[in-house]
Design a protein around this motif. Structure first.
Motif, PDB file in Angstrom:
ATOM      1  N   ASP A  27      -3.385   9.522  -5.408  1.00 27.64           N
ATOM      2  CA  ASP A  27      -2.695   8.536  -4.582  1.00 27.64           C
ATOM      3  C   ASP A  27      -3.518   7.257  -4.559  1.00 27.64           C
ATOM      4  OD1 ASP A  27      -1.179   7.189  -2.712  1.00 27.64           O
ATOM      5  OD2 ASP A  27      -0.750   9.007  -1.555  1.00 27.64           O
ATOM      6  N   LEU A  28      -2.977   6.219  -5.191  1.00 30.13           N
ATOM      7  CA  LEU A  28      -3.701   4.942  -5.267  1.00 30.13           C
ATOM      8  C   LEU A  28      -3.344   4.015  -4.113  1.00 30.13           C
ATOM      9  CD1 LEU A  28      -3.217   4.118  -9.086  1.00 30.13           C
ATOM     10  CD2 LEU A  28      -5.182   5.194  -7.996  1.00 30.13           C
ATOM     11  N   ALA A  29      -2.256   4.316  -3.433  1.00 31.97           N
ATOM     12  CA  ALA A  29      -1.775   3.382  -2.404  1.00 31.97           C
ATOM     13  C   ALA A  29      -2.805   3.214  -1.288  1.00 31.97           C
ATOM     14  CB  ALA A  29      -0.455   3.887  -1.841  1.00 31.97           C
ATOM     15  N   SER A  30      -2.744   2.051  -0.650  1.00 30.07           N
ATOM     16  CA  SER A  30      -3.700   1.768   0.429  1.00 30.07           C
ATOM     17  C   SER A  30      -3.567   2.816   1.531  1.00 30.07           C
ATOM     18  CB  SER A  30      -3.461   0.363   0.983  1.00 30.07           C
ATOM     19  OG  SER A  30      -2.097   0.197   1.262  1.00 30.07           O
ATOM     20  N   LEU A  31      -4.640   3.025   2.242  1.00 34.49           N
ATOM     21  CA  LEU A  31      -4.695   4.070   3.275  1.00 34.49           C
ATOM     22  C   LEU A  31      -3.563   3.896   4.282  1.00 34.49           C
ATOM     23  CD1 LEU A  31      -8.562   4.075   3.847  1.00 34.49           C
ATOM     24  CD2 LEU A  31      -7.216   5.863   2.724  1.00 34.49           C
ATOM     25  N   ASP A  86      11.179   4.470  -8.885  1.00 31.39           N
ATOM     26  CA  ASP A  86      11.168   3.214  -8.127  1.00 31.39           C
ATOM     27  C   ASP A  86      12.507   3.099  -7.409  1.00 31.39           C
ATOM     28  OD1 ASP A  86       9.248   0.464  -8.434  1.00 31.39           O
ATOM     29  OD2 ASP A  86      11.270   0.123  -7.657  1.00 31.39           O
ATOM     30  N   ARG A  87      12.552   2.239  -6.381  1.00 31.81           N
ATOM     31  CA  ARG A  87      13.818   2.098  -5.642  1.00 31.81           C
ATOM     32  C   ARG A  87      14.666   0.937  -6.164  1.00 31.81           C
ATOM     33  NH1 ARG A  87      11.485  -0.197   0.137  1.00 31.81           N
ATOM     34  NH2 ARG A  87      10.381  -2.012  -0.682  1.00 31.81           N
ATOM     35  N   ASN A  88      14.056   0.130  -7.027  1.00 29.78           N
ATOM     36  CA  ASN A  88      14.665  -1.140  -7.400  1.00 29.78           C
ATOM     37  C   ASN A  88      15.280  -1.057  -8.814  1.00 29.78           C
ATOM     38  OD1 ASN A  88      15.069  -3.811  -8.178  1.00 29.78           O
ATOM     39  ND2 ASN A  88      13.317  -4.535  -6.980  1.00 29.78           N
ATOM     40  N   ARG A 104       2.740  -4.113  -9.362  1.00 24.74           N
ATOM     41  CA  ARG A 104       1.697  -4.694 -10.221  1.00 24.74           C
ATOM     42  C   ARG A 104       0.722  -3.626 -10.708  1.00 24.74           C
ATOM     43  NH1 ARG A 104       0.860  -9.000  -5.598  1.00 24.74           N
ATOM     44  NH2 ARG A 104       0.643  -6.993  -4.571  1.00 24.74           N
ATOM     45  N   THR A 105       0.406  -2.652  -9.859  1.00 19.15           N
ATOM     46  CA  THR A 105      -0.505  -1.584 -10.268  1.00 19.15           C
ATOM     47  C   THR A 105       0.253  -0.518 -11.068  1.00 19.15           C
ATOM     48  OG1 THR A 105      -1.760  -1.960  -8.250  1.00 19.15           O
ATOM     49  CG2 THR A 105      -2.195   0.089  -9.418  1.00 19.15           C
ATOM     50  N   GLY A 106       1.414  -0.122 -10.550  1.00 20.99           N
ATOM     51  CA  GLY A 106       2.199   0.930 -11.203  1.00 20.99           C
ATOM     52  C   GLY A 106       2.570   0.571 -12.632  1.00 20.99           C
ATOM     53  N   ILE A 123      -6.876  10.906  -2.552  1.00 24.14           N
ATOM     54  CA  ILE A 123      -6.613   9.478  -2.348  1.00 24.14           C
ATOM     55  C   ILE A 123      -7.865   8.730  -2.792  1.00 24.14           C
ATOM     56  CG2 ILE A 123      -7.258   9.544   0.125  1.00 24.14           C
ATOM     57  CD1 ILE A 123      -4.837   7.428   0.380  1.00 24.14           C
ATOM     58  N   THR A 124      -7.661   7.656  -3.522  1.00 22.04           N
ATOM     59  CA  THR A 124      -8.806   7.003  -4.154  1.00 22.04           C
ATOM     60  C   THR A 124      -8.786   5.497  -3.910  1.00 22.04           C
ATOM     61  OG1 THR A 124      -7.496   6.803  -6.157  1.00 22.04           O
ATOM     62  CG2 THR A 124      -8.987   8.694  -6.033  1.00 22.04           C
ATOM     63  N   PRO A 125      -9.131   5.084  -2.697  1.00 23.47           N
ATOM     64  CA  PRO A 125      -9.138   3.638  -2.453  1.00 23.47           C
ATOM     65  C   PRO A 125     -10.312   2.965  -3.183  1.00 23.47           C
ATOM     66  CG  PRO A 125      -9.890   4.833  -0.510  1.00 23.47           C
ATOM     67  CD  PRO A 125      -9.537   5.861  -1.537  1.00 23.47           C
ATOM     68  N   GLY A 126     -10.165   1.710  -3.466  1.00 20.15           N
ATOM     69  CA  GLY A 126     -11.283   0.909  -3.993  1.00 20.15           C
ATOM     70  C   GLY A 126     -11.777   1.315  -5.370  1.00 20.15           C
ATOM     71  N   LEU A 127     -10.889   1.790  -6.239  1.00 19.41           N
ATOM     72  CA  LEU A 127     -11.347   2.192  -7.582  1.00 19.41           C
ATOM     73  C   LEU A 127     -12.014   1.051  -8.358  1.00 19.41           C
ATOM     74  CD1 LEU A 127      -8.596   4.590  -8.993  1.00 19.41           C
ATOM     75  CD2 LEU A 127     -10.972   5.143  -8.456  1.00 19.41           C
ATOM     76  N   PRO A 128     -11.487  -0.174  -8.308  1.00 19.70           N
ATOM     77  CA  PRO A 128     -12.135  -1.241  -9.078  1.00 19.70           C
ATOM     78  C   PRO A 128     -13.601  -1.439  -8.675  1.00 19.70           C
ATOM     79  CG  PRO A 128      -9.972  -1.954  -8.390  1.00 19.70           C
ATOM     80  CD  PRO A 128     -10.252  -0.662  -7.678  1.00 19.70           C
TER      81      PRO A 128
HETATM   82  P1  NAP Z   1       3.083  -3.982  -5.361  1.00 21.04           P
HETATM   83  O1  NAP Z   1       3.081  -4.819  -6.573  1.00 21.04           O
HETATM   84  O2  NAP Z   1       3.642  -4.556  -4.102  1.00 21.04           O
HETATM   85  O3  NAP Z   1       3.869  -2.621  -5.705  1.00 21.04           O
HETATM   86  C1  NAP Z   1       4.192  -1.702  -4.723  1.00 21.04           C
HETATM   87  C2  NAP Z   1       5.327  -0.825  -5.213  1.00 21.04           C
HETATM   88  O4  NAP Z   1       5.673   0.039  -4.144  1.00 21.04           O
HETATM   89  C3  NAP Z   1       6.589  -1.580  -5.583  1.00 21.04           C
HETATM   90  O5  NAP Z   1       7.244  -0.903  -6.617  1.00 21.04           O
HETATM   91  C4  NAP Z   1       7.397  -1.500  -4.287  1.00 21.04           C
HETATM   92  O6  NAP Z   1       8.782  -1.592  -4.485  1.00 21.04           O
HETATM   93  C5  NAP Z   1       7.069  -0.133  -3.835  1.00 21.04           C
HETATM   94  N1  NAP Z   1       7.270   0.060  -2.413  1.00 21.04           N
HETATM   95  C6  NAP Z   1       6.611  -0.548  -1.395  1.00 21.04           C
HETATM   96  N2  NAP Z   1       7.036  -0.058  -0.213  1.00 21.04           N
HETATM   97  C7  NAP Z   1       7.992   0.861  -0.505  1.00 21.04           C
HETATM   98  C8  NAP Z   1       8.784   1.716   0.286  1.00 21.04           C
HETATM   99  N3  NAP Z   1       8.723   1.710   1.629  1.00 21.04           N
HETATM  100  N4  NAP Z   1       9.640   2.540  -0.333  1.00 21.04           N
HETATM  101  C9  NAP Z   1       9.742   2.556  -1.684  1.00 21.04           C
HETATM  102  N5  NAP Z   1       9.011   1.772  -2.497  1.00 21.04           N
HETATM  103  C10 NAP Z   1       8.145   0.942  -1.900  1.00 21.04           C
HETATM  104  O7  NAP Z   1       1.639  -3.505  -4.978  1.00 21.04           O
HETATM  105  P2  NAP Z   1       0.443  -3.207  -5.999  1.00 21.04           P
HETATM  106  O8  NAP Z   1      -0.380  -4.419  -6.143  1.00 21.04           O
HETATM  107  O9  NAP Z   1       1.000  -2.551  -7.194  1.00 21.04           O
HETATM  108  O10 NAP Z   1      -0.390  -2.160  -5.144  1.00 21.04           O
HETATM  109  C11 NAP Z   1       0.186  -0.905  -4.830  1.00 21.04           C
HETATM  110  C12 NAP Z   1      -0.715  -0.163  -3.872  1.00 21.04           C
HETATM  111  O11 NAP Z   1      -1.889   0.213  -4.552  1.00 21.04           O
HETATM  112  C13 NAP Z   1      -1.151  -0.989  -2.668  1.00 21.04           C
HETATM  113  O12 NAP Z   1      -1.177  -0.160  -1.533  1.00 21.04           O
HETATM  114  C14 NAP Z   1      -2.560  -1.430  -3.046  1.00 21.04           C
HETATM  115  O13 NAP Z   1      -3.355  -1.676  -1.895  1.00 21.04           O
HETATM  116  C15 NAP Z   1      -3.024  -0.227  -3.802  1.00 21.04           C
HETATM  117  N6  NAP Z   1      -4.104  -0.427  -4.737  1.00 21.04           N
HETATM  118  C16 NAP Z   1      -5.072   0.519  -4.737  1.00 21.04           C
HETATM  119  C17 NAP Z   1      -6.098   0.459  -5.637  1.00 21.04           C
HETATM  120  C18 NAP Z   1      -7.124   1.563  -5.626  1.00 21.04           C
HETATM  121  O14 NAP Z   1      -8.217   1.359  -6.112  1.00 21.04           O
HETATM  122  N7  NAP Z   1      -6.788   2.721  -5.131  1.00 21.04           N
HETATM  123  C19 NAP Z   1      -6.186  -0.603  -6.532  1.00 21.04           C
HETATM  124  C20 NAP Z   1      -5.169  -1.567  -6.528  1.00 21.04           C
HETATM  125  C21 NAP Z   1      -4.126  -1.453  -5.612  1.00 21.04           C
HETATM  126  P3  NAP Z   1       9.565  -2.975  -4.184  1.00 21.04           P
HETATM  127  O15 NAP Z   1       9.164  -3.901  -5.281  1.00 21.04           O
HETATM  128  O16 NAP Z   1      10.996  -2.567  -4.234  1.00 21.04           O
HETATM  129  O17 NAP Z   1       9.126  -3.446  -2.835  1.00 21.04           O
END
Ligand code: NAP
Length: 300
Positions: free
Chosen positions: A241-245, A184-186, A164-166, A263-268
């Protein structure tokens, strides 16, 4: 309306102000814990300490986006006092008391499960995650501009994860004229990336795709930017890196290689707390009204 419903907001940042305003407008009875230093008072909400809240009167509990840490402590931007959600306190809430949190944590899941309380994870919802991706993208663009000396236009940008973010990140950087490549893996997401007009590759081939990366944006909450991958990336690359910690980057090795990685948590909450707060407030209204309506129907 939420008349006579006692809702406790436990800590949080500026985003919770939008939630408070919304719930006051819906006539809820609000107790605010961890807001003693907020330079604003609310008509219809009481700033209190945890000790002053009677748990047995609480219908709903709203935690910050980050939930709790492993000791039960919640983030409190507007207080220096430690605010903690303990198992003993939760046990005294009524059975119908629901916990709302951005994400869950093992501690939160554990105490909720032990006491039979439901935890609603707001950010697990597609609508919230997609709305939230909008300020996330704006924050990402801001960070990239601040941390690089090249334009996004014509830059080689790798986006890892087309969730959803990517998806929003890839689309925005593509629209800004970057050469975007998605990993992506999918197969479904690979096809989606191609349909969007960006390049795509399977994540298992990441090591072969990074040699010309100028900007790499990770959204995968798993270790993907390993030392093996980073060793093939130019030292001049910038990783956000936007992913959660703790993120998906080997930060130690990136530093060793001279690659700037943040790493940049909580950007919104950082770049658009009002908008990000409204996203949460709107979904909270929907969830609470739905829940209390169901309870009223069950009672009648
Ligand atoms: P999402 O829709 O679940 O997308 C996650 C992506 O990562 C999907 O493409 C998923 O692939 C892939 N993935 C997950 N685990 C994996 C693994 N072990 N190996 C390979 N691919 C993997 O999540 P999202 O809503 O986009 O959020 C993504 C991350 O960003 C989360 O950690 C969220 O907390 C964080 N986030 C951070 C901020 C910020 O401000 N920094 C803001 C929003 C979100 P599959 O579909 O194949 O599972």
């Amino acid at each position: 309306m939420l008349t006579n419903r006692h809702i406790v907001i436990l800590g949080g940042d500026a985003r919770q102000i939008e939630v408070i305003d919304k719930l006051i407008a819906l006539d809820a009875r609000l107790s605010l814990v961890g807001f003693d230093q907020l330079d604003r008072n609310f008509n219809g909400a009481m700033k209190v300490t945890m000790d002053e809240v009677q748990p047995r009167t609480v219908d709903s509990l709203i935690l910050p986006v980050s939930g709790t840490d492993e000791e039960g402590t919640v983030e409190t931007t507007f207080s220096n006092q430690q605010v903690k959600l303990t198992e003993e306190w939760l046990a005294e809430t009524p059975d119908h008391c629901t916990i709302y949190s951005g994400i869950s944590t093992p501690y939160l899941d554990h105490i909720a499960q032990k006491n039979g309380r439901e935890v609603v994870k707001l950010f697990a919802r597609d609508d919230v995650a997609i709305y939230n991706s909008i300020p996330t993208v704006e924050g990402t663009i801001m960070m990239v501009i601040q941390h690089t000396d090249i334009t996004i236009h014509h830059a080689n940008v790798i986006v890892l994860g087309l969730g959803r973010t990517g998806m929003s990140v890839a689309r925005a950087f593509h629209a800004l004229g970057a050469h975007v490549k998605v990993g992506d893996r999918n197969p479904r997401q690979i096809a989606r990336a191609i349909e969007m007009g960006v390049d795509a590759f399977y994540l298992k081939n990441l090591g072969d795709e990074v040699d010309d990366a100028e900007i790499c944006i990770n959204t995968i909450p798993a270790m993907v930017l390993t030392s093996r991958v980073l060793s093939k990336m130019p030292a001049s690359s910038f990783i956000i890196d936007l992913a959660s910690l703790p993120g998906g980057t080997d930060f130690r090795f990136a530093k060793k290689r001279g690659i700037k990685a943040i790493i940049t948590p909580g950007l919104p909450g950082l770049v658009a707390p009002k908008t990000a707060g409204k996203i949460i407030a709107n979904v909270m209204q929907e969830l609470l009204e739905e829940k209390f309506k169901e309870e009223e129907e069950d009672e009648s």
